[in-house]
Motif scaffolding. Sequence first.
Motif, PDB file in Angstrom:
ATOM      1  N   MET A 194       0.733  -1.228   0.137  1.00 54.02           N
ATOM      2  CA  MET A 194      -0.123  -0.011   0.055  1.00 54.02           C
ATOM      3  C   MET A 194       0.824   1.360  -0.020  1.00 54.02           C
ATOM      4  N   THR A 195       0.598   2.228  -0.915  1.00 56.93           N
ATOM      5  CA  THR A 195       1.393   3.477  -1.001  1.00 56.93           C
ATOM      6  C   THR A 195       0.300   4.384  -0.704  1.00 56.93           C
ATOM      7  N   ASP A 196       0.793   5.863  -0.137  1.00 56.52           N
ATOM      8  CA  ASP A 196      -0.012   6.831  -0.079  1.00 56.52           C
ATOM      9  C   ASP A 196       0.001   7.706  -1.062  1.00 56.52           C
ATOM     10  N   ASP A 197       1.348   7.762  -1.641  1.00 58.20           N
ATOM     11  CA  ASP A 197       1.491   8.696  -2.977  1.00 58.20           C
ATOM     12  C   ASP A 197       2.764   8.071  -3.556  1.00 58.20           C
ATOM     13  N   ALA A 198       2.734   8.658  -4.773  1.00 60.87           N
ATOM     14  CA  ALA A 198       4.214   8.174  -5.614  1.00 60.87           C
ATOM     15  C   ALA A 198       5.495   8.576  -4.574  1.00 60.87           C
ATOM     16  N   GLY A 199       6.315   7.789  -4.483  1.00 60.99           N
ATOM     17  CA  GLY A 199       7.626   8.157  -3.863  1.00 60.99           C
ATOM     18  C   GLY A 199       7.467   8.204  -2.165  1.00 60.99           C
ATOM     19  N   ALA A 200       6.265   7.965  -1.794  1.00 61.37           N
ATOM     20  CA  ALA A 200       5.919   7.757  -0.263  1.00 61.37           C
ATOM     21  C   ALA A 200       6.431   6.346   0.008  1.00 61.37           C
ATOM     22  N   PRO A 201       6.367   5.918   1.415  1.00 66.57           N
ATOM     23  CA  PRO A 201       6.787   4.736   1.884  1.00 66.57           C
ATOM     24  C   PRO A 201       5.868   3.668   1.628  1.00 66.57           C
ATOM     25  N   GLU A 202       6.168   2.569   1.307  1.00 65.20           N
ATOM     26  CA  GLU A 202       5.072   1.359   0.974  1.00 65.20           C
ATOM     27  C   GLU A 202       5.004   0.874   2.426  1.00 65.20           C
ATOM     28  N   TYR A 203       3.788   0.377   2.418  1.00 68.59           N
ATOM     29  CA  TYR A 203       3.495  -0.513   3.864  1.00 68.59           C
ATOM     30  C   TYR A 203       2.958  -1.766   3.082  1.00 68.59           C
ATOM     31  N   LYS A 204       3.485  -2.818   4.112  1.00 66.75           N
ATOM     32  CA  LYS A 204       3.254  -4.311   3.659  1.00 66.75           C
ATOM     33  C   LYS A 204       2.387  -4.769   4.902  1.00 66.75           C
ATOM     34  N   PHE A 205       1.340  -5.308   4.735  1.00 62.01           N
ATOM     35  CA  PHE A 205       0.702  -5.916   5.715  1.00 62.01           C
ATOM     36  C   PHE A 205       0.142  -7.617   5.198  1.00 62.01           C
ATOM     37  N   ARG A 206      -0.048  -8.202   6.162  1.00 60.97           N
ATOM     38  CA  ARG A 206      -0.215  -9.593   5.959  1.00 60.97           C
ATOM     39  C   ARG A 206      -1.452 -10.266   6.768  1.00 60.97           C
ATOM     40  N   LEU A 207      -2.398 -10.782   6.137  1.00 58.33           N
ATOM     41  CA  LEU A 207      -3.628 -11.316   6.725  1.00 58.33           C
ATOM     42  C   LEU A 207      -3.345 -12.761   6.703  1.00 58.33           C
ATOM     43  N   ILE A 208      -3.401 -13.641   7.389  1.00 57.38           N
ATOM     44  CA  ILE A 208      -3.504 -14.961   7.585  1.00 57.38           C
ATOM     45  C   ILE A 208      -4.793 -15.772   8.072  1.00 57.38           C
ATOM     46  N   VAL A 209      -5.426 -16.394   7.502  1.00 54.90           N
ATOM     47  CA  VAL A 209      -6.713 -17.104   7.928  1.00 54.90           C
ATOM     48  C   VAL A 209      -6.796 -18.485   7.545  1.00 54.90           C
ATOM     49  N   ARG A 210      -6.816 -19.177   8.586  1.00 54.26           N
ATOM     50  CA  ARG A 210      -6.813 -20.681   8.236  1.00 54.26           C
ATOM     51  C   ARG A 210      -8.380 -21.218   8.861  1.00 54.26           C
ATOM     52  N   ASP A 211      -9.093 -21.998   8.303  1.00 55.34           N
ATOM     53  CA  ASP A 211     -10.282 -22.468   8.710  1.00 55.34           C
ATOM     54  C   ASP A 211     -11.169 -21.278   9.336  1.00 55.34           C
ATOM     55  N   GLN A 259     -15.071  11.728  -9.296  1.00 55.18           N
ATOM     56  CA  GLN A 259     -14.463  12.376  -8.125  1.00 55.18           C
ATOM     57  C   GLN A 259     -12.977  11.639  -7.889  1.00 55.18           C
ATOM     58  N   TYR A 260     -12.095  12.370  -7.638  1.00 59.14           N
ATOM     59  CA  TYR A 260     -10.803  11.863  -7.141  1.00 59.14           C
ATOM     60  C   TYR A 260     -10.832  11.741  -5.656  1.00 59.14           C
ATOM     61  N   GLY A 261     -10.408  10.601  -5.204  1.00 62.72           N
ATOM     62  CA  GLY A 261     -10.218  10.374  -3.596  1.00 62.72           C
ATOM     63  C   GLY A 261      -8.858  10.333  -3.178  1.00 62.72           C
ATOM     64  N   GLY A 262      -7.805  10.364  -3.995  1.00 62.35           N
ATOM     65  CA  GLY A 262      -6.398  10.534  -3.411  1.00 62.35           C
ATOM     66  C   GLY A 262      -5.454   9.485  -4.325  1.00 62.35           C
ATOM     67  N   PRO A 263      -4.225   9.966  -4.080  1.00 62.68           N
ATOM     68  CA  PRO A 263      -3.157   9.072  -4.780  1.00 62.68           C
ATOM     69  C   PRO A 263      -2.942   7.538  -4.376  1.00 62.68           C
ATOM     70  N   GLN A 264      -3.654   7.189  -3.302  1.00 64.76           N
ATOM     71  CA  GLN A 264      -3.264   5.877  -2.587  1.00 64.76           C
ATOM     72  C   GLN A 264      -3.654   4.747  -3.644  1.00 64.76           C
ATOM     73  N   VAL A 265      -2.527   3.757  -3.485  1.00 67.99           N
ATOM     74  CA  VAL A 265      -2.795   2.339  -4.190  1.00 67.99           C
ATOM     75  C   VAL A 265      -2.369   1.316  -3.350  1.00 67.99           C
ATOM     76  N   ALA A 266      -3.535   0.290  -3.151  1.00 69.83           N
ATOM     77  CA  ALA A 266      -3.090  -1.014  -2.618  1.00 69.83           C
ATOM     78  C   ALA A 266      -3.331  -2.013  -3.523  1.00 69.83           C
TER      79      ALA A 266
END
Length: 108
Positions: free
Chosen positions: A1-18, A58-65
């Motif tokens: 996930m990034t907030d803007d071009a050149g902004a730090p990238e965030y990485k998250f992990r979701l693990i689900v079993r059963d 409408q433009y909601g912002g530069p965020q990309v996930a």
Amino acid sequence: MTDDAGAPEYKFRLIVRDSRLADGCTLPDPAGALSALEEFGEDIFFPRPGPPKLCTQQYGGPQVAIVTGSINGHPVSVTFRRTDGCEISRWRAMAPLLGATHGSRGET
């Protein structure tokens, strides 16, 4: 996930079993992410073809996930953006899965 071009990238992990959260989750709200997945199901990742949607311009912002992994044995590789009203709505629906960075909950 990034907030803007050149902004730090965030990485998250979701693990689900059963249908339960497993060790190794790094999302700020893994229970909320699991609830969103249960509510919207895999259709949020695999939209069915249909008639064109009418979306507010409408433009909601530069965020990309980028969400990758698998759900119910199906590989997932989906990009979320906030480029129009339909995409903003999709982003808000899955906000807990996208993490708690600026913009991930729908604020601008």
